[in-house]
Design a protein around this motif. Structure first.
Motif, PDB file in Angstrom:
ATOM      1  N   HIS A  11      -9.021  -0.897  14.162  1.00  0.00           N
ATOM      2  CA  HIS A  11      -8.860   0.062  13.076  1.00  0.00           C
ATOM      3  C   HIS A  11      -8.422   1.421  13.629  1.00  0.00           C
ATOM      4  O   HIS A  11      -7.527   2.075  13.084  1.00  0.00           O
ATOM      5  CB  HIS A  11     -10.162   0.223  12.295  1.00  0.00           C
ATOM      6  N   PHE A  12      -9.051   1.830  14.708  1.00  0.00           N
ATOM      7  CA  PHE A  12      -8.718   3.107  15.328  1.00  0.00           C
ATOM      8  C   PHE A  12      -7.324   3.059  15.943  1.00  0.00           C
ATOM      9  O   PHE A  12      -6.555   4.023  15.843  1.00  0.00           O
ATOM     10  CB  PHE A  12      -9.770   3.459  16.385  1.00  0.00           C
ATOM     11  N   SER A  13      -6.969   1.935  16.546  1.00  0.00           N
ATOM     12  CA  SER A  13      -5.631   1.792  17.135  1.00  0.00           C
ATOM     13  C   SER A  13      -4.548   1.888  16.061  1.00  0.00           C
ATOM     14  O   SER A  13      -3.503   2.503  16.270  1.00  0.00           O
ATOM     15  CB  SER A  13      -5.501   0.461  17.864  1.00  0.00           C
ATOM     16  N   ASN A  14      -4.805   1.293  14.902  1.00  0.00           N
ATOM     17  CA  ASN A  14      -3.827   1.369  13.821  1.00  0.00           C
ATOM     18  C   ASN A  14      -3.732   2.794  13.277  1.00  0.00           C
ATOM     19  O   ASN A  14      -2.652   3.252  12.911  1.00  0.00           O
ATOM     20  CB  ASN A  14      -4.185   0.383  12.704  1.00  0.00           C
ATOM     21  N   TYR A  15      -4.845   3.483  13.240  1.00  0.00           N
ATOM     22  CA  TYR A  15      -4.843   4.889  12.828  1.00  0.00           C
ATOM     23  C   TYR A  15      -4.037   5.731  13.811  1.00  0.00           C
ATOM     24  O   TYR A  15      -3.255   6.590  13.413  1.00  0.00           O
ATOM     25  CB  TYR A  15      -6.289   5.401  12.721  1.00  0.00           C
ATOM     26  N   LEU A  18      -0.429   5.299  13.149  1.00  0.00           N
ATOM     27  CA  LEU A  18      -0.013   6.116  12.009  1.00  0.00           C
ATOM     28  C   LEU A  18       0.155   7.571  12.417  1.00  0.00           C
ATOM     29  O   LEU A  18       1.097   8.243  12.000  1.00  0.00           O
ATOM     30  CB  LEU A  18      -1.025   5.993  10.868  1.00  0.00           C
ATOM     31  N   LEU A  19      -0.729   8.053  13.268  1.00  0.00           N
ATOM     32  CA  LEU A  19      -0.612   9.429  13.770  1.00  0.00           C
ATOM     33  C   LEU A  19       0.631   9.609  14.643  1.00  0.00           C
ATOM     34  O   LEU A  19       1.120  10.724  14.790  1.00  0.00           O
ATOM     35  CB  LEU A  19      -1.860   9.827  14.554  1.00  0.00           C
ATOM     36  N   HIS A  45       2.460  -1.096  11.814  1.00  0.00           N
ATOM     37  CA  HIS A  45       1.316  -0.469  11.151  1.00  0.00           C
ATOM     38  C   HIS A  45       0.982  -1.184   9.838  1.00  0.00           C
ATOM     39  O   HIS A  45      -0.175  -1.492   9.577  1.00  0.00           O
ATOM     40  CB  HIS A  45       1.599   1.011  10.878  1.00  0.00           C
ATOM     41  N   HIS A  49      -2.309  -3.222   8.899  1.00  0.00           N
ATOM     42  CA  HIS A  49      -3.115  -2.756   7.767  1.00  0.00           C
ATOM     43  C   HIS A  49      -3.506  -3.928   6.863  1.00  0.00           C
ATOM     44  O   HIS A  49      -4.652  -4.022   6.425  1.00  0.00           O
ATOM     45  CB  HIS A  49      -2.328  -1.708   6.968  1.00  0.00           C
ATOM     46  N   TYR A  53      -7.441  -4.790   6.549  1.00  0.00           N
ATOM     47  CA  TYR A  53      -8.049  -4.451   5.261  1.00  0.00           C
ATOM     48  C   TYR A  53      -7.602  -5.447   4.188  1.00  0.00           C
ATOM     49  O   TYR A  53      -6.935  -5.082   3.228  1.00  0.00           O
ATOM     50  CB  TYR A  53      -7.656  -3.025   4.843  1.00  0.00           C
TER      51      TYR A  53
END
Length: 93
Positions: A11-15, A18-19, A45, A49, A53
């Motif tokens: 989840h953090f890697s996908n965030y 996105l950043l 991404h 996602h 999710y």
């Protein structure tokens, strides 16, 4: 934030991906290799996602929101109209 979340957390890697995408959309100029990388990152991404999710089978809503779907169109829009930072995006235009 690294004290609280592991870099191995998907989840953090996908965030973080996105950043990486957002600042690249704010560039002043783009080359073809930049647009290819941007398209690849956006597709990766969005794919992640959907996997991270998932929605219930009975759910009416989709895993990809309109905002995430719109990201898919940015590389082709940049090719046609130039960097987004030079575009006027007034809602009722």
């Amino acid at each position: 934030m690294a004290d609280f979340v592991s870099i191995d957390n998907p989840h953090f890697s996908n965030y973080l991906l996105l950043l990486e995408i957002i600042p690249s959309l704010q560039c002043y100029s783009f080359q073809d290799k930049d647009l290819i990388l941007l398209a690849t990152n956006i597709e990766m991404h969005n794919r992640n996602h959907v996997l991270l999710y998932p929605k219930d089978v009975d759910s009416v809503s989709k895993a990809i929101t309109p905002k995430l779907h719109t990201l898919l169109h940015f590389p082709s829009q940049i090719r046609l109209f130039g960097p987004p930072r030079y575009s006027w995006c007034f809602r009722y235009e």
